[in-house]
Design a protein around this motif. Structure first.
Motif, mmCIF file in Angstrom:
data_model
loop_
_atom_site.group_PDB
_atom_site.id
_atom_site.type_symbol
_atom_site.label_atom_id
_atom_site.label_comp_id
_atom_site.label_asym_id
_atom_site.label_seq_id
_atom_site.Cartn_x
_atom_site.Cartn_y
_atom_site.Cartn_z
ATOM 1 N N ILE A 90 41.484 31.272 35.577
ATOM 2 C CA ILE A 90 40.590 31.197 34.418
ATOM 3 C C ILE A 90 41.340 30.687 33.192
ATOM 4 O O ILE A 90 40.898 29.752 32.508
ATOM 5 C CB ILE A 90 39.989 32.584 34.120
ATOM 6 C CG1 ILE A 90 39.140 33.066 35.302
ATOM 7 C CG2 ILE A 90 39.147 32.543 32.851
ATOM 8 C CD1 ILE A 90 38.727 34.523 35.204
ATOM 9 N N ASP A 95 39.779 25.379 37.406
ATOM 10 C CA ASP A 95 38.537 24.868 37.980
ATOM 11 C C ASP A 95 38.322 23.398 37.632
ATOM 12 O O ASP A 95 37.465 22.733 38.217
ATOM 13 C CB ASP A 95 37.343 25.702 37.534
ATOM 14 C CG ASP A 95 37.171 25.745 36.020
ATOM 15 O OD1 ASP A 95 38.139 25.403 35.308
ATOM 16 O OD2 ASP A 95 36.084 26.121 35.557
ATOM 17 N N SER A 96 39.120 22.871 36.684
ATOM 18 C CA SER A 96 39.025 21.453 36.351
ATOM 19 C C SER A 96 39.714 20.577 37.390
ATOM 20 O O SER A 96 39.532 19.356 37.417
ATOM 21 C CB SER A 96 39.645 21.186 34.976
ATOM 22 O OG SER A 96 41.041 21.473 34.981
ATOM 23 N N TYR A 131 39.982 28.927 46.535
ATOM 24 C CA TYR A 131 38.919 29.044 45.529
ATOM 25 C C TYR A 131 37.945 27.867 45.652
ATOM 26 O O TYR A 131 38.361 26.720 45.826
ATOM 27 C CB TYR A 131 39.509 29.027 44.121
ATOM 28 C CG TYR A 131 40.194 30.309 43.694
ATOM 29 C CD1 TYR A 131 40.614 31.264 44.617
ATOM 30 C CD2 TYR A 131 40.436 30.568 42.351
ATOM 31 C CE1 TYR A 131 41.236 32.426 44.216
ATOM 32 C CE2 TYR A 131 41.065 31.734 41.930
ATOM 33 C CZ TYR A 131 41.461 32.654 42.880
ATOM 34 O OH TYR A 131 42.084 33.812 42.475
ATOM 35 N N LYS A 287 33.051 37.800 43.687
ATOM 36 C CA LYS A 287 32.686 38.278 42.348
ATOM 37 C C LYS A 287 33.875 38.391 41.395
ATOM 38 O O LYS A 287 33.698 38.583 40.192
ATOM 39 C CB LYS A 287 32.033 39.662 42.451
ATOM 40 C CG LYS A 287 30.675 39.702 43.126
ATOM 41 C CD LYS A 287 30.209 41.147 43.269
ATOM 42 C CE LYS A 287 30.284 41.882 41.952
ATOM 43 N NZ LYS A 287 29.947 43.316 42.079
ATOM 44 N N LYS A 290 34.199 36.109 38.114
ATOM 45 C CA LYS A 290 33.201 36.448 37.095
ATOM 46 C C LYS A 290 33.473 37.820 36.491
ATOM 47 O O LYS A 290 33.296 38.030 35.283
ATOM 48 C CB LYS A 290 31.796 36.408 37.701
ATOM 49 C CG LYS A 290 30.682 36.582 36.673
ATOM 50 C CD LYS A 290 29.312 36.398 37.292
ATOM 51 C CE LYS A 290 28.222 36.529 36.233
ATOM 52 N NZ LYS A 290 26.866 36.350 36.808
ATOM 53 N N GLY A 294 35.426 34.855 34.087
ATOM 54 C CA GLY A 294 35.280 33.447 34.434
ATOM 55 C C GLY A 294 33.891 33.116 34.944
ATOM 56 O O GLY A 294 32.952 33.910 34.834
ATOM 57 N N LYS A 295 33.775 31.932 35.526
ATOM 58 C CA LYS A 295 32.509 31.489 36.096
ATOM 59 C C LYS A 295 32.389 31.974 37.540
ATOM 60 O O LYS A 295 33.393 32.254 38.205
ATOM 61 C CB LYS A 295 32.431 29.960 36.064
ATOM 62 C CG LYS A 295 32.591 29.351 34.681
ATOM 63 C CD LYS A 295 32.656 27.836 34.790
ATOM 64 C CE LYS A 295 32.930 27.191 33.434
ATOM 65 N NZ LYS A 295 33.080 25.715 33.533
ATOM 66 N N ASP A 296 31.169 32.029 38.031
ATOM 67 C CA ASP A 296 30.962 32.356 39.439
ATOM 68 C C ASP A 296 31.777 31.405 40.307
ATOM 69 O O ASP A 296 31.601 30.178 40.228
ATOM 70 C CB ASP A 296 29.478 32.227 39.804
ATOM 71 C CG ASP A 296 28.754 33.562 39.727
ATOM 72 O OD1 ASP A 296 29.392 34.585 40.026
ATOM 73 O OD2 ASP A 296 27.574 33.574 39.363
ATOM 74 N N THR A 297 32.663 31.949 41.109
ATOM 75 C CA THR A 297 33.542 31.128 41.948
ATOM 76 C C THR A 297 33.755 31.818 43.284
ATOM 77 O O THR A 297 34.283 32.936 43.324
ATOM 78 C CB THR A 297 34.916 30.915 41.282
ATOM 79 O OG1 THR A 297 34.740 30.368 39.973
ATOM 80 C CG2 THR A 297 35.780 29.976 42.110
#
Length: 417
Positions: A90, A95-96, A131, A287, A290, A294-297
């Motif tokens: 995060i 995630d980028s 991930y 979960k 999040k 962070g975002k749902d991943t």
């Protein structure tokens, strides 16, 4: 004398090659599966583990090394590797990067618990995290990575157990059914499970106390309460494992000890050390990202303790030999010392492991030292060798000797790599 703290252990020079062997096998497996290494700090803000692992877990409740730093912040030595990786994911916007993101780590972990064989207050974990892939193929690949690694280090006598612990839609219904079944039986449970009955009844299923195991033997099965999505994912995982030729057993009592797990979970177990014990454990934790901001991943991974693995490898009779010293250059006369030092430098520059004597010991003592250092070859250098430019090389394993020009020594093909 100042002794080592209870529950910790030194890795001694005569044993470090065993660790290097295991780590090299793990790194090679990770290379083959396109995993990249991640390294996180040895301590984190305590909140990370409270939110990530869960306050009802044994780790958070009883085992964490937590303290206030000089700034009054609550800091915890990391008790496991997954939550710090999630925090890094995060914080560093991983995630980028192209997903799925496949990572692995080696890390010390710290748990204040009763020290036992293979489980110390500071021990070391090898872990894998994937991930961004919600499919059962990611589950199958993660399990295959663990299976390939355990096989690569020489283990054969182990078994894969799998289960699904459902999601937020279906797990509450199962917990209600479980509490209904367990109600009235609390007095026969161990003290820990009486507390779990109130805080986290799911954990009662994997209690190792005989009384609790007897109670849950006829408890309802979580797999009977899975929603359609969880049931389909678990079924697909089984087909995926069959396609990979990985044998497994469904074990409805596997729930894992950390609260972030959801869906499919698994353990590799072995009887190699006597009573069946877990070698490696993991599963989904969709979960977690999040839960800590962070975002749902979707995520899946596993962890295993290296100390316990080394014990299993030894019990399986796998011999991990110490690396050989290619050349030991013995100094026959004081005037040859500088020549020997130069020869050793040239050997090292040529990629050979080489050493010599700095203590002016007798030739006999030097040869004994060379044997203890597991030297492949010994070269004895004195004035006559310097004058002639020829040295006798002796292979210690069988005593075979060969005369060779010193100038040709560095480029010789005597040692097969």
């Amino acid at each position: 004398m100042i002794n080592i703290p209870k529950g910790t252990k030194d890795v001694l020079p005569q044993d470090s090659h065993k660790w290097q062997y295991i780590e090299a096998k793990a790194r090679e497996i990770c290379r083959l599966y396109n995993l990249k290494e991640i390294r996180t700090p040895s301590f984190e803000h305590t909140e990370l583990f409270l939110r990530g692992i869960g306050e009802t877990s044994d780790i958070v409740g009883k085992e964490m090394y937590t303290f206030l730093d000089k700034g009054g912040r609550s800091i915890t030595l990391k008790p496991e590797g997954t939550a710090p990786v999630a925090r890094s994911y995060i914080e560093n916007a991983l995630d980028s990067l192209s997903l799925p993101l496949k990572m692995y780590y080696f890390t010390p972990v710290f748990r204040y618990e009763r020290p036992q064989a293979g489980r110390l207050r500071q021990h070391h974990q090898f872990g894998v995290e994937i991930y961004g892939d919600p499919t059962s193929y990611a589950d199958g690949e993660t399990i295959e990575i663990a299976h390939s690694f355990l096989t690569s280090v020489g283990l054969r006598n182990f078994e894969l157990n799998i289960n699904s612990i459902g999601c937020d839609d279906c797990r509450p219904k199962y917990i209600d059914a479980l509490k209904s079944y367990l109600g009235g039986r609390e007095e026969n449970m161990c003290g820990v499970c009486r507390d779990r009955f109130v805080r986290n009844p799911l954990r009662i299923l994997d209690c190792k106390e005989d009384g609790c195991r007897f109670i849950v033997a006829n408890a309802p099965l979580i797999t009977d309460y899975l929603c359609d999505n969880c049931a389909a994912h678990f079924s697909d995982l089984q087909q995926n494992l069959k396609a990979r030729n990985i044998e497994y057993k469904k074990n409805p009592w596997i729930v894992r000890g950390l609260d972030y797990y959801t869906g499919a979970v698994f353990e590799f177990v072995s009887n190699e050390l006597g009573a069946q014990g877990t070698v490696c454990g993991g599963g989904r934790y969709d979960k977690l990202i999040k839960d800590i901001g962070g975002k749902d991943t979707p995520c899946i991974g596993f962890g295993l303790g290296l100390e316990r693995l080394l014990m299993l490898v030894a019990a399986a009779g796998v011999e991990i030999t110490s690396p050989k010293l290619d050349y030991f250059v013995a100094v026959q006369s004081p005037t040859a010392k500088n020549f020997c030092l130069d020869l050793v430098r040239k050997l090292r520059g040529g990629g050979f492991a080489a050493d010599t004597d700095n203590l002016s010991r007798s030739l006999k003592a030097q040869l004994r030292y060379a044997e203890k250092q597991n030297a492949e070859y010994v070269i004895v250098v004195g004035e006559s060798e310097i004058q002639s430019g020829e040295v006798m090389i002796k292979r210690l394993s069988d005593g075979v000797e060969k005369q060779i020009n010193i100038k040709d020594l560095i480029i010789s093909n005597m040692i097969t790599r």
